[in-house]
Design a protein around this motif. Structure first.
Motif: not given
Length: 458
Positions: A213-215, A269-281, A290-298
């Motif tokens: 449920p978290t991406v 990014h709908c994959g595993p959280i660790d892989a997602a955060e690496r891919a989005l770095r 100006l605004m960064d709202a990228i993060g974990r969310m349902p």
């Protein structure tokens, strides 16, 4: 013109068995029921049949055919061209048909034709499952799926239509059929991209996939002065995206309501959280947003994050085409055109195709656009009637200036109501003749033509 008594008598007879609502212009609730999402569309049907089940759909269709009235089909969401309504005809409104059944063991979901993506996602996410759906949660599953189905999961799992297992359909002669790879396979092929041309889709069965449920996803917003380097970065970065990541770019106005022009990337990014955060770095590290709202969310929250930007009743006028290239000249043209945007709700959107959606053969479904690349949308939207002429003119002028960068294909679900030439043929490319033959078999008299119409041909 049809005598009022004929329609009144037919509606009264149908009402003896009809479980939903039959609304005529003098009835309470008619004015609200006749309105569609796009405020530019203002039509007055002779009858709105708000169906509660499949038998209601078949009964209302029979009434319309017996009286020689035109038929428009309305699902649960919205379509920019406003083809879900008709002056003087019958609207078959499925928006009350909200049944959803999820089978977590089989990883499937059955949903009726009035369901929206937000409603379907809410049910499937109880089991940590999802299917590719619209990027705006108030979009109806029916129209989006039948015409394609772009969404945040398409790189990994394909379009919404690629995940169809079966469709329940009321055909032009009032029969109820099940279309799948095993039953009515030609019809099933046509329904995966052919829009509302072949009947009234009252139910859909989808294959579901483990999602959430978290991406990880969201928007990241940069000053408009950074638009050129940001779009160059977007172009270069999309060349190597993992399947699990979808990335769009936009020239838009700040979501804080200030009307400030900005450049943005929107991702999931709908994959595993660790892989997602690496891919989005790399996206988060680019320049100074100006605004960064990228993060974990349902996933349900991410799927609804753009809803507020598309309010019901706003005036909408869109133009769209696939791009053959996103070169420097195309980027410069977009930036120059956006600088002339007369509405704080207007935007230019670039949707990237890759991964699973691009691996399917163009002839496997009616939807032929299977090359990796970009869909470009000029989205004119405004709220005051006096802005209509300027906003339509800007949309048309921007589209015209982008013509040198366009490919041949068109995305059916974004086509507006005044397209020149034959946009339907462009939407289907080499699949069009086969669609015309299937149309001739299931709807030879073209009952279902208040749509982006496929003309029946033997």
């Amino acid at each position: 013109m049809l005598p009022i008594e004929s329609l009144a008598d037919a509606a009264a007879e149908l009402a003896t068995t009809f479980r939903g609502q039959l609304l005529r212009p003098s009835d309470p609730g008619y004015e609200d029921a006749r309105k569609v999402h796009n405020g530019l569309v203002d039509k007055r049907p002779a009858l709105i049949a708000r169906c509660a089940g499949v038998a209601d759909v078949a009964g209302a269709l029979e009434l319309a055919r017996n009286l020689g009235l035109e038929v428009a089909i309305r699902g649960g969401g919205h379509n920019v061209a406003g083809r879900a309504t008709v002056d003087g005809g019958v609207v078959l409104d499925l928006s009350l048909m909200k049944g959803i059944r999820v089978d977590p063991q089989r990883k499937t979901a059955w949903a009726q034709g009035g369901v929206t993506w937000g409603e379907l996602n809410r049910e499937t996410q109880l089991h940590g499952l999802a299917v590719t759906g619209g990027v705006v949660s108030s979009t109806g599953i029916a129209g989006l799926t039948l015409g394609g189905g772009l969404g945040w999961l398409m790189g990994k799992y394909g379009l919404a239509l690629d995940n169809l297992l079966a469709v329940e359909l009321v055909t032009a002669d009032g029969k109820v059929v099940q279309a799948s790879k095993q039953q009515e396979p030609d019809l099933f092929w046509a329904l995966r991209g052919g829009g509302g041309n072949f009947g009234i889709a009252t139910g859909f069965e989808y294959a579901l996939h483990p999602v959430g449920p978290t991406v990880v996803g969201g928007p990241i917003v940069h000053p408009i002065e950074s638009a050129r380097p940001l779009l160059e970065f977007f172009r270069d970065h999309t060349r190597s995206l993992p399947d699990e990541q979808t990335l769009f770019a936009a020239l838009m106005h700040a979501p804080d309501g200030s009307g400030t022009p900005v450049a943005a990337l929107i991702t999931c990014h709908c994959g595993p959280i660790d892989a997602a955060e690496r891919a989005l770095r790399p996206i988060k590290a680019f320049a100074s947003p100006l605004m960064d709202a990228i993060g974990r969310m349902p996933y349900t929250q991410l799927n609804g994050m753009l809803d507020a930007a598309f309010p019901k009743g706003a005036f909408n006028y869109w133009k769209t085409n696939f791009l053959s290239t996103l070169n420097d000249a195309a980027i410069d043209t977009m930036i120059d055109c956006f600088a002339r945007c007369p509405t704080p709700m207007g935007q230019l959107l670039i949707e990237h195709f890759h991964g699973e959606v691009a691996r399917i053969d163009p002839s496997d479904t009616a939807f032929p656009h299977r090359r990796e690349g970009y869909n470009f949308l000029v989205l004119g939207q405004w709220t005051q009637p006096e802005g209509t002429d300027a906003c339509i003119a800007w949309t048309r002028e921007t589209y015209e200036r982008m013509q040198p960068f366009f490919a041949a294909g068109r995305y059916l679900n974004y086509l507006d109501g005044d397209e020149p030439g034959d946009p339907v043929a462009a939407a289907y490319d080499s699949n069009y003749p086969r669609l015309q033959r299937i149309k001739a078999r299931y709807d030879p008299t073209n009952v279902f033509h208040m749509n982006l119409n496929i003309r029946p041909q033997p």
